[in-house]
Design an enzyme around this catalytic site. Structure first.
Site, PDB file in Angstrom:
ATOM      1  N   THR A   7       0.842  -1.187   0.000  1.00 44.19           N
ATOM      2  CA  THR A   7       0.000   0.000   0.000  1.00 44.19           C
ATOM      3  C   THR A   7       0.879   1.239   0.000  1.00 44.19           C
ATOM      4  O   THR A   7       2.034   1.190   0.411  1.00 44.19           O
ATOM      5  CB  THR A   7      -0.943   0.034   1.226  1.00 44.19           C
ATOM      6  OG1 THR A   7      -1.858   1.122   1.076  1.00 44.19           O
ATOM      7  CG2 THR A   7      -0.176   0.223   2.526  1.00 44.19           C
ATOM      8  N   ASP A  68      -7.937  -5.063   0.039  1.00 40.62           N
ATOM      9  CA  ASP A  68      -8.814  -4.235  -0.760  1.00 40.62           C
ATOM     10  C   ASP A  68     -10.137  -4.177  -0.027  1.00 40.62           C
ATOM     11  O   ASP A  68     -10.588  -5.177   0.547  1.00 40.62           O
ATOM     12  CB  ASP A  68      -8.984  -4.786  -2.177  1.00 40.62           C
ATOM     13  CG  ASP A  68      -9.451  -3.706  -3.150  1.00 40.62           C
ATOM     14  OD1 ASP A  68      -9.110  -2.524  -2.952  1.00 40.62           O
ATOM     15  OD2 ASP A  68     -10.165  -4.033  -4.108  1.00 40.62           O
ATOM     16  N   THR A  69     -10.704  -2.994  -0.025  1.00 40.77           N
ATOM     17  CA  THR A  69     -11.945  -2.769   0.712  1.00 40.77           C
ATOM     18  C   THR A  69     -12.948  -2.110  -0.206  1.00 40.77           C
ATOM     19  O   THR A  69     -12.589  -1.270  -1.031  1.00 40.77           O
ATOM     20  CB  THR A  69     -11.681  -1.861   1.932  1.00 40.77           C
ATOM     21  OG1 THR A  69     -10.830  -2.556   2.842  1.00 40.77           O
ATOM     22  CG2 THR A  69     -12.975  -1.498   2.651  1.00 40.77           C
TER      23      THR A  69
END
Length: 192
Positions: A7, A68-69
């Site tokens: 990230t 991942d959201t």
């Protein structure tokens, strides 16, 4: 245990360090990879999480994870879903995304929604593992709270009259979708 987190989002890194109680989690730029960017063109959260983790694993050959959201809103047929981060455009701010969502829900009675996080972990041997967490709730009609992360100010938690933005970091990290996925991930790491 040092882990690499695929990230570039400092807010997310800060949350994850707290959840895993691990200060030795590093982002790509912490190990000299400055332009780490992965095109998230998967059709699911799982695919996008894997793409990010796999890209970093290929560069480092070390244990890595990515998440991942998505925010899935029932009245919008699951939108913004996998496009949550860039719902109002590629360089949209958190506020831009919230405003777009609120405007699309203006005439909708059904405000049911849920957050889901999927974590992809690739171990030192290149094997992949997945962990997910879900948090159900509703979308409020306006921003509430001080928490300035994503959709937190408009996501009302099921059975609690508070948005994620109205909660303390500690309260949020007890119940959030990411916390639920991270708890499963943490248990896996402790068993391993």
């Amino acid at each position: 245990m040092e882990l690499l987190f695929a990230t570039g989002n400092k807010d997310k890194l800060r949350e994850v360090k707290r959840m895993l109680a691990n200060d030795s989690i590093k982002m790509p730029k912490d190990i000299g990879i400055d332009d780490f960017d992965v095109i998230e063109d998967g059709r699911t959260l799982k695919e996008n999480a894997y793409k990010k983790a796999n890209a970093l694993y290929k560069l480092t050959k070390r244990a890595v994870f990515a998440d991942d959201t998505g925010l899935f809103v029932e009245a919008l047929c699951g939108r913004p879903g996998i496009y949550s981060h860039r719902y109002a455009g590629d360089n949209a701010s958190y506020l831009d995304n919230r405003n777009k969502l609120l405007s699309e829900l203006e005439d909708k009675e059904n405000r049911d929604a849920y957050f889901e996080t999927v974590i992809a972990y690739i171990d030192d041997n290149g094997n992949d593992h997945y962990f997910n967490g879900v948090l159900k709730g509703k979308i409020s009609s306006e921003d509430r709270g001080e928490g300035e992360f994503g959709y937190d100010k408009i996501f009302l938690i099921e059975d609690i009259d508070k948005t994620l933005g109205e909660m303390t970091v500690e309260e949020k990290n007890e119940i959030s979708h990411r916390a639920r996925a991270m708890e499963k991930f943490k248990e896996f790491l402790e068993i391993k």
